[in-house]
Design an enzyme around this catalytic site. Structure first.
Site, mmCIF file in Angstrom:
data_model
loop_
_atom_site.group_PDB
_atom_site.id
_atom_site.type_symbol
_atom_site.label_atom_id
_atom_site.label_comp_id
_atom_site.label_asym_id
_atom_site.label_seq_id
_atom_site.Cartn_x
_atom_site.Cartn_y
_atom_site.Cartn_z
ATOM 1 N N PRO A 2 0.802 -1.207 0.000
ATOM 2 C CA PRO A 2 0.000 0.000 0.000
ATOM 3 C C PRO A 2 0.842 1.268 0.000
ATOM 4 O O PRO A 2 1.716 1.434 0.847
ATOM 5 C CB PRO A 2 -0.820 -0.113 1.288
ATOM 6 C CG PRO A 2 -0.322 -1.286 2.022
ATOM 7 C CD PRO A 2 0.668 -1.999 1.218
ATOM 8 N N GLU A 3 0.586 2.102 -0.964
ATOM 9 C CA GLU A 3 1.204 3.427 -1.009
ATOM 10 C C GLU A 3 0.074 4.426 -0.767
ATOM 11 O O GLU A 3 -1.025 4.019 -0.430
ATOM 12 C CB GLU A 3 1.886 3.633 -2.373
ATOM 13 C CG GLU A 3 2.903 2.524 -2.660
ATOM 14 C CD GLU A 3 3.537 2.591 -4.038
ATOM 15 O OE1 GLU A 3 3.717 3.701 -4.562
ATOM 16 O OE2 GLU A 3 3.839 1.521 -4.588
ATOM 17 N N LYS A 58 1.671 7.356 4.044
ATOM 18 C CA LYS A 58 1.176 5.976 4.019
ATOM 19 C C LYS A 58 0.660 5.528 5.379
ATOM 20 O O LYS A 58 0.368 4.355 5.570
ATOM 21 C CB LYS A 58 2.298 5.034 3.566
ATOM 22 C CG LYS A 58 2.969 5.434 2.256
ATOM 23 C CD LYS A 58 4.089 4.460 1.921
ATOM 24 C CE LYS A 58 5.003 5.028 0.842
ATOM 25 N NZ LYS A 58 6.159 4.128 0.597
ATOM 26 N N HIS A 91 -2.983 -15.495 10.162
ATOM 27 C CA HIS A 91 -2.475 -14.175 9.798
ATOM 28 C C HIS A 91 -3.293 -13.034 10.389
ATOM 29 O O HIS A 91 -3.014 -11.873 10.127
ATOM 30 C CB HIS A 91 -2.420 -14.026 8.277
ATOM 31 C CG HIS A 91 -1.580 -15.071 7.617
ATOM 32 N ND1 HIS A 91 -0.257 -15.267 7.952
ATOM 33 C CD2 HIS A 91 -1.863 -15.979 6.671
ATOM 34 C CE1 HIS A 91 0.231 -16.262 7.221
ATOM 35 N NE2 HIS A 91 -0.718 -16.717 6.439
ATOM 36 N N ARG A 110 2.978 -10.957 6.275
ATOM 37 C CA ARG A 110 4.416 -10.816 6.553
ATOM 38 C C ARG A 110 4.740 -10.167 7.899
ATOM 39 O O ARG A 110 5.904 -9.990 8.231
ATOM 40 C CB ARG A 110 5.074 -10.033 5.432
ATOM 41 C CG ARG A 110 5.097 -10.842 4.170
ATOM 42 C CD ARG A 110 5.990 -10.259 3.122
ATOM 43 N NE ARG A 110 5.641 -10.883 1.850
ATOM 44 C CZ ARG A 110 6.051 -10.458 0.672
ATOM 45 N NH1 ARG A 110 6.813 -9.411 0.596
ATOM 46 N NH2 ARG A 110 5.698 -11.078 -0.418
ATOM 47 N N ARG A 262 15.795 -1.616 -4.872
ATOM 48 C CA ARG A 262 14.436 -2.007 -5.239
ATOM 49 C C ARG A 262 14.389 -2.524 -6.667
ATOM 50 O O ARG A 262 15.080 -2.022 -7.548
ATOM 51 C CB ARG A 262 13.487 -0.802 -5.136
ATOM 52 C CG ARG A 262 13.366 -0.214 -3.757
ATOM 53 C CD ARG A 262 12.457 -1.061 -2.883
ATOM 54 N NE ARG A 262 12.400 -0.556 -1.525
ATOM 55 C CZ ARG A 262 13.087 -1.079 -0.513
ATOM 56 N NH1 ARG A 262 13.899 -2.095 -0.713
ATOM 57 N NH2 ARG A 262 12.966 -0.590 0.696
#
Length: 276
Positions: A2-3, A58, A91, A110, A262
DNA sequence: CAAGGGCCCTGCACGC
DNA sequence: TGCGTGCAGGGCCCTT
């Protein structure tokens, strides 16, 4: 991943359902998400009511009566509103019980996401928020101030745009798309860019972000914004994830390289390195 | 100080 | 099939 556009979508979605709801209980299954003390986190938030949901860069900012909860989704964090807890997975790390018999669950494969509590009004005294630069979607951003602070840097333009202390909101997807739109090679050094050129790159970023917000963000890989809401910007991508495909402008083959640590996608024909 | 690398964490795509 | 390996990445921390 998510940005700013994805977090904005999450904010708008959650706001419809959560404002006015009171937290009556919290269960924490994995506590490294929470910064500092779990017990204090629970004690302070139980009996608090969601008054508003905000966003800076963000970061999501849940505003309660006395406290604010600052949440960063990092790679894969998602919130879901559930009527029961029959479908919990390993999760689902944090479960907020609400006063309408629903549950707000935080799901993060994650476990990279973070939550941090602060007194209402003190949000921007937190280390995480206070060092952030102006938001990319702010039309009144003082670009000469930004430029003067970085014009001598020998970092790549990609590294600069990813640096949240310079300007906040862009991540890997939108930086790649911005640099394609601005027709500049991601490894071009910042100190090779005039003010005018830098401004044109920022304007490209603003157009990309504006369109992404309109389309509800980008859904790639397993990422859904939240509550099962898919974005539609992935259909607008010109380079990101498209290694080996033809450039939509010139039909050259999109390349993938590493820049600023990146994965970086670009068109080697449309995007050339520049110098003053 | 600036810049770069490792780390956190898991699932998935590989190769053999 | 099943195992091992490498990769993905935002922000924080440490080193150079």
């Amino acid at each position: 991943m998510p940005e700013l556009p994805e977090v904005e979508t999450v904010k708008r979605t959650l706001k419809q359902y959560l404002v006015g709801r009171k937290i009556i209980d919290i269960k924490i299954n994995y506590d490294k998400i929470i910064k500092y003390d779990n017990k204090r986190f629970i004690d302070n938030l139980v009996n608090q009511t969601f008054n508003d949901i905000d966003r800076y860069g963000k970061y999501l900012i849940f505003k309660f009566n006395d406290y604010s909860l600052i949440s960063h989704l990092r790679m894969e964090g998602k919130y879901f509103l559930q009527n029961d807890l029959k479908h919990l997975t390993k999760h689902d790390h944090i479960i907020f019980s609400l006063d309408n018999n629903q549950y707000l669950t935080y799901h993060d494969v994650r476990k990279f996401g973070t939550m941090e509590l602060t007194k209402k009004g003190q949000e921007f005294r937190l280390d995480s928020l206070k060092k952030l630069g102006p938001e990319i979607n702010n039309p009144n951003i003082d670009l000469s101030k930004v430029y003067n602070s970085i014009k001598h840097s020998n970092r790549s333009i990609k590294a600069i745009l990813l640096d949240q202390t310079v300007i906040t909101g862009l991540g890997n997807i939108y930086v790649d798309e911005t640099l394609f739109k601005a027709k500049i090679h991601p490894e071009t050094n910042m100190n090779e860019l005039s003010f005018e050129r830098f401004k044109s790159i920022i304007f490209s970023a603003q157009k990309v972000v504006e369109k992404a917000i309109k389309l509800g963000g980008t859904t790639i890989r397993s990422y859904q914004s939240s509550m099962g809401v898919d974005g539609r910007f992935q259909n607008e991508l010109n380079v990101h994830t498209l290694v080996g495909k033809e450039c939509s402008v010139c039909n050259s083959i999109i390349k993938k390289i590493r820049v600023a640590g990146r994965g970086t996608y670009f068109c080697p024909n449309c995007q050339k390195k520049e110098s003053l």
